[in-house]
Design a protein around this motif. Structure first.
Motif, short mmCIF file in Angstrom:
data_model
loop_
_atom_site.label_atom_id
_atom_site.label_comp_id
_atom_site.label_asym_id
_atom_site.label_seq_id
_atom_site.Cartn_x
_atom_site.Cartn_y
_atom_site.Cartn_z
N ALA A 159 0.82 -1.22 0.00
CA ALA A 159 0.00 0.00 0.00
C ALA A 159 0.85 1.28 0.00
O ALA A 159 0.64 2.17 -0.84
CB ALA A 159 -0.96 -0.02 1.18
N ASP A 255 -4.17 8.26 1.29
CA ASP A 255 -4.74 7.19 2.12
C ASP A 255 -3.89 5.94 2.05
O ASP A 255 -3.71 5.23 3.06
CB ASP A 255 -6.16 6.89 1.65
CG ASP A 255 -7.13 8.02 1.96
OD1 ASP A 255 -6.77 8.87 2.81
OD2 ASP A 255 -8.23 8.06 1.37
N ALA A 261 -6.72 2.20 7.83
CA ALA A 261 -7.83 1.41 7.30
C ALA A 261 -7.62 1.05 5.83
O ALA A 261 -7.85 -0.09 5.41
CB ALA A 261 -9.14 2.17 7.49
N THR A 262 -7.20 2.05 5.05
CA THR A 262 -6.97 1.80 3.62
C THR A 262 -5.82 0.81 3.42
O THR A 262 -5.89 -0.10 2.59
CB THR A 262 -6.64 3.12 2.90
OG1 THR A 262 -7.72 4.04 3.10
CG2 THR A 262 -6.43 2.89 1.42
N ARG A 263 -4.75 0.99 4.20
CA ARG A 263 -3.61 0.08 4.08
C ARG A 263 -4.00 -1.35 4.44
O ARG A 263 -3.61 -2.31 3.77
CB ARG A 263 -2.46 0.58 4.95
CG ARG A 263 -1.90 1.91 4.46
CD ARG A 263 -0.92 2.54 5.43
NE ARG A 263 0.26 1.70 5.63
CZ ARG A 263 1.36 2.12 6.27
NH1 ARG A 263 1.39 3.37 6.75
NH2 ARG A 263 2.39 1.33 6.41
N GLU A 264 -4.79 -1.51 5.48
CA GLU A 264 -5.24 -2.84 5.88
C GLU A 264 -6.13 -3.45 4.81
O GLU A 264 -6.06 -4.66 4.54
CB GLU A 264 -5.98 -2.76 7.22
CG GLU A 264 -6.54 -4.09 7.68
CD GLU A 264 -5.47 -5.17 7.81
OE1 GLU A 264 -5.82 -6.36 7.62
OE2 GLU A 264 -4.30 -4.85 8.09
N LYS A 265 -6.98 -2.63 4.20
CA LYS A 265 -7.86 -3.14 3.14
C LYS A 265 -7.03 -3.65 1.96
O LYS A 265 -7.31 -4.72 1.39
CB LYS A 265 -8.80 -2.03 2.70
CG LYS A 265 -9.87 -2.48 1.71
CD LYS A 265 -10.73 -1.30 1.28
CE LYS A 265 -11.47 -0.71 2.47
NZ LYS A 265 -12.40 0.37 2.06
N VAL A 266 -6.00 -2.87 1.58
CA VAL A 266 -5.15 -3.30 0.47
C VAL A 266 -4.39 -4.57 0.81
O VAL A 266 -4.27 -5.49 -0.01
CB VAL A 266 -4.17 -2.16 0.09
CG1 VAL A 266 -3.15 -2.64 -0.95
CG2 VAL A 266 -4.93 -0.96 -0.44
N GLU A 267 -3.88 -4.67 2.04
CA GLU A 267 -3.15 -5.87 2.46
C GLU A 267 -4.07 -7.09 2.47
O GLU A 267 -3.66 -8.19 2.10
CB GLU A 267 -2.53 -5.66 3.84
CG GLU A 267 -1.36 -4.70 3.86
CD GLU A 267 -0.23 -5.17 2.97
OE1 GLU A 267 0.17 -6.35 3.08
OE2 GLU A 267 0.25 -4.36 2.15
N ARG A 268 -5.31 -6.89 2.90
CA ARG A 268 -6.27 -8.01 2.90
C ARG A 268 -6.56 -8.48 1.48
O ARG A 268 -6.60 -9.69 1.20
CB ARG A 268 -7.54 -7.59 3.61
CG ARG A 268 -8.55 -8.73 3.74
CD ARG A 268 -9.70 -8.37 4.65
NE ARG A 268 -10.46 -7.23 4.14
CZ ARG A 268 -10.42 -6.02 4.68
NH1 ARG A 268 -9.66 -5.77 5.75
NH2 ARG A 268 -11.14 -5.03 4.17
N MET A 269 -6.72 -7.53 0.58
CA MET A 269 -6.93 -7.89 -0.82
C MET A 269 -5.70 -8.62 -1.39
O MET A 269 -5.85 -9.59 -2.14
CB MET A 269 -7.21 -6.63 -1.65
CG MET A 269 -8.53 -5.94 -1.30
SD MET A 269 -8.71 -4.35 -2.16
CE MET A 269 -8.56 -4.85 -3.86
N GLU A 272 -5.74 -12.22 0.00
CA GLU A 272 -6.76 -13.01 -0.67
C GLU A 272 -6.34 -13.37 -2.10
O GLU A 272 -6.59 -14.48 -2.57
CB GLU A 272 -8.08 -12.24 -0.69
CG GLU A 272 -8.71 -12.05 0.69
CD GLU A 272 -9.94 -11.17 0.65
OE1 GLU A 272 -10.22 -10.63 -0.45
OE2 GLU A 272 -10.61 -11.00 1.69
#
Length: 404
Positions: A159, A255, A261-269, A272
Motif C-alpha cells: 500500500a 490514504d 484502514a486503507t492500508r489494511e484493506k489493500v493488504e487483505r486484498m 486473498e
C-alpha cells in the motif's frame, strides 16, 4: 623420435663392429671406430638416464630408477607448494592483474559478439541454458518459484509503495495520459452501448412520454450531454471534472500511505489474491510459457545475439572499450575479486592439485609427464650419442698425438 634415437644407437653399433677388422687399413678408420665406440657409450648412458626417470630399465629393479612413479606423491606436494608460493599469493596475483586490462579485453570481445570465439561461446552457453531448462521438472520448479514470490510478496507492504508511486506520477504529470485514455475509453464504451442507454431511458419513461415521443428526445439529450461532457473533459485541461479526478487520485495516494484502514484493506486484498488458486494456476501457465520461450530462444543463439540482447551486449562492449574511467573501475573490481579469491580459496586450489596428482596411478603420471616433455627426451639420447662420439674421437686424437 624414440625410433630415430634407437636407430642412431644401432647405427653406431654397426659402425663399431664393422670398422674393427679394418683398423690397420687406414688411420682414419681408427677415428671412426673410436667415434662409434664412445657414441654407443654416450647413447646407452643417456638412454639409461632418460628411461630411469619414468620406469625401470629393462624391467630390472635398479635402485634410483623409475624416479617419477616412485615419488609421485612427493612431486604432487612439491608442485602444489610451488604453485602456492609462486602464483597463488595475493601479492603475485595483484601484481599480475595490475598489468592486465581486463575491461578493455572484455569490451573488445563483447563489441564483436558475432566473431568466431564469441559465436562459439554464445552457442555453448545457449545450449547449456536450454539443457538445464529442459532437464528441470517444470511443475516443481514453477512451484518453487511461485512459493518464493508468494513469500516475498507476503512480506512486502504494497500500500505505501503504491501510494508513493501514484504521488510521484501525479507530481510529474504522468497521470494525465491515463486520464485522457480513461475519457476516450468511456466515450468509446458509451458509443458501443448507446442502444442500451436508449432502452434504459425508454423503459423508465412513463406512457405519456412514450406516447408523445419525448422519451426519444430525452435519450438523445442525455447521450448528447454525455458526449459533450467527455469531449470537454478531454479538451479542457482545467475542466472541473478533471480536477475532481485529480483530487480523488491525490486522496487515494495519501490514504494508501497514511490511512491505516486503507492500508489494511489493500493488504487483505493482497492476501486473498495470493491465496486464490486461480492466481497459482495463472502463474504456473505464465512460468511454463516463459520456460518454453527461453528454451526456444536458447535453441536460436543467432537470433538471441542478433536482437536487442545482442545490441545491448555490443553497446556494453563499446562502452568498456572507449571509457578509460569505466575500465579503471572494472579492472579494480576484477583485481580485488581475484585477490580475494586467491586469499580465501588459494589453499583449496593447491590442495585440489595435490590430491588430483596423488590419485593418478604410476602409469598415468608417467605417460602425462613423458608426453608433456615429448621430443626433447629423445633429443637427449641423440645428443648424448653425438657428443659421446665426438669426445671419443677427440680422446683418440690425443692418444695418437701424445703416445703415437
Amino acid at each position: 623420435m624414440r625410433i630415430a634415437a634407437t636407430l642412431m644407437l644401432v647405427a653406431m653399433a654397426v659402425l663399431f663392429f664393422g670398422s674393427r677388422p679394418f683398423l690397420e687399413a687406414h688411420p682414419a678408420v681408427g677415428y671412426l671406430h673410436a667415434f662409434a665406440e664412445a657414441a654407443m657409450v654416450g647413447g646407452l648412458a643417456d638412454w639409461f638416464a632418460v628411461t630411469a626417470l619414468f620406469r625401470h630399465p629393462l624391467g630390472l629393479p635398479i635402485p634410483h630408477t623409475a624416479i617419477i612413479p616412485e615419488n609421485k606423491d612427493r612431486i604432487a606436494d612439491t608442485m602444489a607448494q610451488f604453485l602456492r608460493e609462486n602464483f597463488l599469493t595475493p601479492a603475485v596475483v595483484a601484481r599480475r592483474m595490475q598489468a592486465m586490462n581486463v575491461a578493455g579485453a572484455a569490451g573488445e570481445f563483447l563489441s564483436q559478439p558475432q566473431s568466431g570465439a564469441g559465436t562459439r561461446i554464445g552457442e555453448g552457453a545457449a545450449e547449456l541454458m536450454a539443457g538445464v531448462l529442459e532437464a528441470l521438472d517444470p511443475e516443481r520448479l514453477g512451484g518453487q518459484v511461485r512459493a518464493g514470490l508468494k513469500t516475498q510478496l507476503a512480506r512486502l507492504e504494497i500500500a505505501p509503495l503504491l501510494g508513493q508511486m501514484l504521488e510521484a506520477a501525479i507530481a510529474d504529470k504522468r497521470h494525465l495520459p491515463l486520464i485522457d485514455g480513461f475519457v476516450r475509453w468511456a466515450g468509446l464504451t458509451l458509443e458501443d452501448n448507446e442502444q442500451m442507454v436508449r432502452d434504459m431511458i425508454h423503459a423508465r419513461a412513463n406512457a405519456l412520454l412514450r406516447f408523445t415521443g419525448l422519451d426519444e428526445r430525452l435519450a438523445n439529450s442525455v447521450l448528447d450531454g454525455l458526449y459533450k461532457l467527455l469531449a470537454e473533459v478531454l479538451v479542457d485541461k482545467d475542466h472541473p471534472l478533471r480536477n475532481k479526478i485529480e483530487e480523488g487520485l491525490e486522496s487515494i495516494a495519501r490514504d494508501l500511505q497514511h490511512d491505516p484502514a486503507t492500508r489494511e484493506k489493500v493488504e487483505r486484498m493482497k492476501r486473498e489474491l495470493l491465496e486464490n488458486p486461480a492466481v497459482a494456476d495463472w502463474w504456473q501457465g505464465v512460468w511454463e510459457r516463459l520456460r518454453l520461450g527461453l528454451i526456444d530462444l536458447a535453441r536460436r543463439p543467432d537470433d538471441l545475439m542478433g536482437g536487442q540482447i545482442g545490441e545491448m551486449v555490443r553497446e556494453l562492449g563499446l562502452a568498456l572499450s572507449g571509457d578509460p574511467r569505466m575500465q579503471r573501475q572494472v579492472n579494480r573490481f576484477a583485481r580485488r575479486t581475484a585477490v580475494g579469491v586467491t586469499s580465501r580459496y588459494g589453499g583449496q586450489i593447491v590442495r585440489l592439485v595435490s590430491e588430483t596428482v596423488r590419485r593418478w596411478d604410476a602409469r598415468t603420471i608417467t605417460d602425462r609427464v613423458e608426453n608433456a616433455v615429448g621430443r626433447d627426451l629423445q633429443f637427449i639420447r641423440i645428443n648424448g650419442t653425438l657428443v659421446g662420439g665426438l669426445v671419443g674421437m677427440t680422446l683418440h686424437l690425443i692418444d695418437r698425438l701424445v703416445w703415437g
